[in-house]
Motif scaffolding. Structure first.
Motif, PDB file in Angstrom:
ATOM      1  N   TYR A  55       0.886  -1.173   0.000  1.00  0.00           N
ATOM      2  CA  TYR A  55       0.000   0.000   0.000  1.00  0.00           C
ATOM      3  C   TYR A  55       0.913   1.210   0.000  1.00  0.00           C
ATOM      4  N   ASN A  56       1.196   1.770  -1.173  1.00  0.00           N
ATOM      5  CA  ASN A  56       2.228   2.796  -1.267  1.00  0.00           C
ATOM      6  C   ASN A  56       1.773   4.016  -2.037  1.00  0.00           C
ATOM      7  N   ASN A  57       2.295   5.171  -1.635  1.00  0.00           N
ATOM      8  CA  ASN A  57       2.140   6.390  -2.410  1.00  0.00           C
ATOM      9  C   ASN A  57       3.445   6.648  -3.150  1.00  0.00           C
ATOM     10  N   PHE A  58       3.402   6.571  -4.476  1.00  0.00           N
ATOM     11  CA  PHE A  58       4.601   6.805  -5.295  1.00  0.00           C
ATOM     12  C   PHE A  58       4.076   7.215  -6.675  1.00  0.00           C
ATOM     13  N   TYR A  59       3.882   8.538  -6.822  1.00  0.00           N
ATOM     14  CA  TYR A  59       3.195   9.061  -8.006  1.00  0.00           C
ATOM     15  C   TYR A  59       3.899   8.747  -9.315  1.00  0.00           C
ATOM     16  N   GLU A  60       5.213   8.586  -9.275  1.00  0.00           N
ATOM     17  CA  GLU A  60       5.921   8.270 -10.511  1.00  0.00           C
ATOM     18  C   GLU A  60       5.369   6.987 -11.147  1.00  0.00           C
ATOM     19  N   PHE A  61       4.837   6.085 -10.316  1.00  0.00           N
ATOM     20  CA  PHE A  61       4.321   4.812 -10.822  1.00  0.00           C
ATOM     21  C   PHE A  61       2.815   4.826 -11.006  1.00  0.00           C
ATOM     22  N   ARG A 115       3.049   9.111   8.843  1.00  0.00           N
ATOM     23  CA  ARG A 115       1.684   9.659   8.743  1.00  0.00           C
ATOM     24  C   ARG A 115       1.548  10.388   7.422  1.00  0.00           C
ATOM     25  N   CYS A 116       0.707   9.862   6.535  1.00  0.00           N
ATOM     26  CA  CYS A 116       0.461  10.513   5.246  1.00  0.00           C
ATOM     27  C   CYS A 116      -0.525  11.653   5.448  1.00  0.00           C
ATOM     28  N   VAL A 117      -0.377  12.709   4.661  1.00  0.00           N
ATOM     29  CA  VAL A 117      -1.256  13.874   4.742  1.00  0.00           C
ATOM     30  C   VAL A 117      -2.696  13.494   4.397  1.00  0.00           C
ATOM     31  N   GLU A 150      16.228  15.564  -4.794  1.00  0.00           N
ATOM     32  CA  GLU A 150      15.596  15.300  -6.078  1.00  0.00           C
ATOM     33  C   GLU A 150      15.533  13.800  -6.323  1.00  0.00           C
ATOM     34  N   SER A 151      14.340  13.325  -6.712  1.00  0.00           N
ATOM     35  CA  SER A 151      14.192  11.911  -7.075  1.00  0.00           C
ATOM     36  C   SER A 151      14.723  11.682  -8.480  1.00  0.00           C
ATOM     37  N   VAL A 152      14.979  10.429  -8.801  1.00  0.00           N
ATOM     38  CA  VAL A 152      15.497  10.079 -10.110  1.00  0.00           C
ATOM     39  C   VAL A 152      14.454  10.417 -11.188  1.00  0.00           C
ATOM     40  N   PRO A 169      11.296  16.346 -12.032  1.00  0.00           N
ATOM     41  CA  PRO A 169      11.228  15.251 -11.069  1.00  0.00           C
ATOM     42  C   PRO A 169      10.669  15.702  -9.707  1.00  0.00           C
ATOM     43  N   TYR A 170      10.269  14.710  -8.889  1.00  0.00           N
ATOM     44  CA  TYR A 170       9.804  14.971  -7.522  1.00  0.00           C
ATOM     45  C   TYR A 170      10.937  15.652  -6.754  1.00  0.00           C
ATOM     46  N   VAL A 171      10.610  16.765  -6.106  1.00  0.00           N
ATOM     47  CA  VAL A 171      11.606  17.513  -5.328  1.00  0.00           C
ATOM     48  C   VAL A 171      11.048  17.759  -3.937  1.00  0.00           C
ATOM     49  N   ILE A 203      17.448   4.320  -2.080  1.00  0.00           N
ATOM     50  CA  ILE A 203      17.690   5.199  -0.933  1.00  0.00           C
ATOM     51  C   ILE A 203      16.631   6.299  -0.900  1.00  0.00           C
ATOM     52  N   ARG A 204      16.073   6.535   0.285  1.00  0.00           N
ATOM     53  CA  ARG A 204      15.009   7.527   0.453  1.00  0.00           C
ATOM     54  C   ARG A 204      15.198   8.270   1.765  1.00  0.00           C
ATOM     55  N   LEU A 205      14.461   9.364   1.884  1.00  0.00           N
ATOM     56  CA  LEU A 205      14.473  10.138   3.113  1.00  0.00           C
ATOM     57  C   LEU A 205      13.348   9.653   4.031  1.00  0.00           C
ATOM     58  N   TYR A 211       4.565  15.066   7.530  1.00  0.00           N
ATOM     59  CA  TYR A 211       3.713  14.267   6.660  1.00  0.00           C
ATOM     60  C   TYR A 211       4.583  13.527   5.641  1.00  0.00           C
ATOM     61  N   GLY A 212       4.063  12.374   5.205  1.00  0.00           N
ATOM     62  CA  GLY A 212       4.829  11.470   4.357  1.00  0.00           C
ATOM     63  C   GLY A 212       5.371  12.089   3.084  1.00  0.00           C
ATOM     64  N   PHE A 213       4.713  13.124   2.548  1.00  0.00           N
ATOM     65  CA  PHE A 213       5.178  13.660   1.261  1.00  0.00           C
ATOM     66  C   PHE A 213       6.574  14.259   1.352  1.00  0.00           C
ATOM     67  N   LYS A 214       7.029  14.605   2.591  1.00  0.00           N
ATOM     68  CA  LYS A 214       8.390  15.129   2.749  1.00  0.00           C
ATOM     69  C   LYS A 214       9.435  14.021   2.593  1.00  0.00           C
ATOM     70  N   SER A 215       9.027  12.770   2.831  1.00  0.00           N
ATOM     71  CA  SER A 215       9.975  11.641   2.830  1.00  0.00           C
ATOM     72  C   SER A 215      10.174  11.134   1.404  1.00  0.00           C
ATOM     73  N   ILE A 216      10.954  11.862   0.643  1.00  0.00           N
ATOM     74  CA  ILE A 216      11.145  11.655  -0.794  1.00  0.00           C
ATOM     75  C   ILE A 216      11.868  10.333  -1.087  1.00  0.00           C
ATOM     76  N   LYS A 217      11.381   9.664  -2.135  1.00  0.00           N
ATOM     77  CA  LYS A 217      11.890   8.330  -2.479  1.00  0.00           C
ATOM     78  C   LYS A 217      12.898   8.363  -3.631  1.00  0.00           C
ATOM     79  N   SER A 218      13.683   7.296  -3.727  1.00  0.00           N
ATOM     80  CA  SER A 218      14.594   7.074  -4.867  1.00  0.00           C
ATOM     81  C   SER A 218      15.386   8.333  -5.216  1.00  0.00           C
TER      82      SER A 218
HETATM   83  N1  MTE Z   1       9.595  10.425  -5.327  1.00  0.00           N
HETATM   84  C1  MTE Z   1       8.485  10.320  -4.571  1.00  0.00           C
HETATM   85  N2  MTE Z   1       8.618  10.270  -3.221  1.00  0.00           N
HETATM   86  C2  MTE Z   1       7.501  10.164  -2.449  1.00  0.00           C
HETATM   87  C3  MTE Z   1       6.216  10.147  -3.018  1.00  0.00           C
HETATM   88  C4  MTE Z   1       6.101  10.203  -4.448  1.00  0.00           C
HETATM   89  O1  MTE Z   1       5.010  10.183  -5.026  1.00  0.00           O
HETATM   90  N3  MTE Z   1       7.270  10.276  -5.176  1.00  0.00           N
HETATM   91  N4  MTE Z   1       5.088  10.080  -2.203  1.00  0.00           N
HETATM   92  C5  MTE Z   1       5.269  10.595  -0.832  1.00  0.00           C
HETATM   93  C6  MTE Z   1       4.124  10.367   0.018  1.00  0.00           C
HETATM   94  S1  MTE Z   1       2.787  11.375  -0.216  1.00  0.00           S
HETATM   95  C7  MTE Z   1       4.140   9.461   1.043  1.00  0.00           C
HETATM   96  S2  MTE Z   1       2.839   9.300   2.112  1.00  0.00           S
HETATM   97  C8  MTE Z   1       5.286   8.543   1.234  1.00  0.00           C
HETATM   98  C9  MTE Z   1       4.793   7.121   1.253  1.00  0.00           C
HETATM   99  O2  MTE Z   1       5.813   6.227   1.579  1.00  0.00           O
HETATM  100  P1  MTE Z   1       5.472   4.667   1.608  1.00  0.00           P
HETATM  101  O3  MTE Z   1       4.775   4.328   0.329  1.00  0.00           O
HETATM  102  O4  MTE Z   1       6.790   3.975   1.761  1.00  0.00           O
HETATM  103  O5  MTE Z   1       4.583   4.449   2.809  1.00  0.00           O
HETATM  104  O6  MTE Z   1       6.267   8.679   0.223  1.00  0.00           O
HETATM  105  C10 MTE Z   1       6.527  10.020  -0.181  1.00  0.00           C
HETATM  106  N5  MTE Z   1       7.663  10.073  -1.086  1.00  0.00           N
END
Ligand code: MTE
Ligand code: MO
Length: 295
Positions: A55-61, A115-117, A150-152, A169-171, A203-205, A211-218
Motif C-alpha cells: 500500500y504505497n504512495n509513489f506518483y511516478e508509478f 503519517r500521510c497527509v 531530487e528523485s530520479v 522530477p519529484y523535489v 535510498i530515500r528520506l 507528513y509522508g510527502f516530505k519523505s522523498i523516495k529514490s
Molecule cells: N519520489 C516520490 N517520493 C515520495 C512520493 C512520491 O510520489 N514520489 N510520495 C510521498 C508520500 S505522499 C508518502 S505518504 C510517502 C509514502 O511512503 P510509503 O509508500 O513507503 O509508505 O512517500 C513520499 N515520497
C-alpha cells in the motif's frame, strides 16, 4: 556520534526486543513508541511487511488512490546501478555509488511512525543512517540554509513522469537544521531487507515528524542551497501541502480534518499526535514560528 539522540523514543528493534524479552521475528514486531518519562508506554505494533510494501504512495508509478496499483507497476524499475550526487553550497561535493553509501555509513534500525497527509499511517522499522552523517562529509558552506532533494528522472521506467501536468522530477526540501536533526534518516532498507522499488529503492528520506510527502523516495541528487526550493507538491497545490509539512492535528487540510488517522491494518481511527508524537524532540526547531501559518 550524536549523544543527544533521544533513543528512549526510537529504540532500535534489537534493543527493544531485548527489553520486551522477545525473540527476533520477521513480521510482527511489538514495541513501545511512548515516552517513558511522561506516562505509560503505548505499545504499537509494526505494520505488516506485506501492507507496508503493498500500500504505497509513489506518483511516478501511479496516481491511483488504490495504492496497491504502485506495486504492480514497479517491475520496470532498476535500482542498480545507482549514484547519488551531493553538491551545491558545500566544500566537498561528491558522487557516490549506492555500494559506497552502504560501506561508508553503517545502518541502524529505527522504528518510526509514518503519517500521510491523506490520513493513513503505518509503523515501520527502517534501516538507515542519519542524513547528518552524509552532510558532515561534504562540509556545508555557511551560506547553505536549505537542503534540496531530487528523485530520479526515468520516464522509461516511471510511467507518470510522461504526464506533463506534474513538475517532474519529484523535489523535496528541509531547512538545514531539520536536515541535521538526529531523527532525520536516509533509509536503504526496512524490516531488515533492502528497500523494494515501491518503498523508494535504493535510498530515500524518512522524516518521522512530518507528513509522508516530505519523505522523498529514490533520491538521485542532494543540494545545499540558500533559498527555500520549489518543492513538487507545494508547486502543484500550495494550499494542501505546506513547505514544512509538520504533522499537526490542529491544522486541517483544505478538505479534511487532520485530527485523526487510519492506521493501516487496524479498524477505526486513532488520534493524530502533534509532530506525529515526536514533539519533545523537535519542538525547539520551531520556536517563535506560527504553526498555523507555517505548516
Ligand atoms: N519520489 C516520490 N517520493 C515520495 C512520493 C512520491 O510520489 N514520489 N510520495 C510521498 C508520500 S505522499 C508518502 S505518504 C510517502 C509514502 O511512503 P510509503 O509508500 O513507503 O509508505 O512517500 C513520499 N515520497
Ligand atoms: Mo502521502
Amino acid at each position: 556520534m550524536d549523544k543527544v539522540t533521544p533513543e528512549k523514543v526510537y529504540l532500535s528493534r534489537r534493543k527493544l526486543l531485548k527489553d520486551l524479552g522477545l525473540a527476533t521475528g520477521a513480521a510482527a514486531v511489538a514495541f513501545a513508541l511512548g515516552d517513558w518519562r511522561t506516562g505509560p508506554r503505548r505499545p504499537e505494533v509494526a505494520t505488516a511487511y506485506e501492507m507496508a510494501t503493498g500500500y504505497n504512495n509513489f506518483y511516478e508509478f501511479s496516481i491511483s488512490k488504490d495504492h496497491t496499483r504502485v506495486k504492480s507497476r514497479v517491475f520496470l524499475f532498476k535500482p542498480r546501478p545507482w549514484t547519488i550526487t551531493v553538491g551545491g553550497l558545500v566544500e566537498k561535493p561528491l558522487t557516490l555509488g549506492i555500494e559506497d553509501v552502504l560501506r561508508l555509513f553503517p545502518t541502524e534500525q529505527r522504528v518510526y511512525r509514518m503519517r500521510c497527509v491523506e490520513g493513513w499511517s503505518m509503523v515501520i522499522p527502517w534501516d538507515g543512517f542519519p542524513l547528518a552523517a552524509l552532510l558532515k562529509l561534504v562540509s556545508p558552506l555557511s551560506s547553505a540554509r536549505f537542503v534540496r532533494f531530487e528523485s530520479v528522472m526515468r520516464p522509461e521506467e516511471m510511467p507518470t513522469q510522461n504526464d506533463p501536468n506534474f513538475p517532474w522530477p519529484y523535489v523535496e526540501a528541509l531547512r538545514l537544521d531539520e536536515a541535521m536533526h538526529p531523527l532525520t534518516l536516509l533509509s536503504t532498507g526496512m524490516y531488515g531487507q533492502p528497500l523494494l522499488p515501491q518503498s523508494g529503492a535504493p535510498i530515500r528520506l524518512v522524516v518521522p515528524w512530518k507528513y509522508g510527502f516530505k519523505s522523498i523516495k529514490s533520491i538521485a541528487r542532494i543540494d545545499l542551497v540558500e533559498e527555500a526550493p520549489a518543492t513538487f507538491w507545494y508547486t502543484v497545490n500550495p494550499a494542501a501541502y505546506g513547505f514544512f509539512g509538520n504533522v499537526n492535528p490542529e491544522v486541517s487540510h483544505p478538505v479534511w480534518s487532520q485530527s485523526s488517522e487510519h492506521r493501516i491494518g487496524e479498524t477505526g481511527r486513532r488520534p493524530t499526535l502533534m509532530f506525529n508524537g515526536y514533539e519533545r524532540e523537535v519542538v525547539h526547531l520551531y520556536r517563535g514560528l506560527d504553526l498555523r501559518q507555517w505548516w
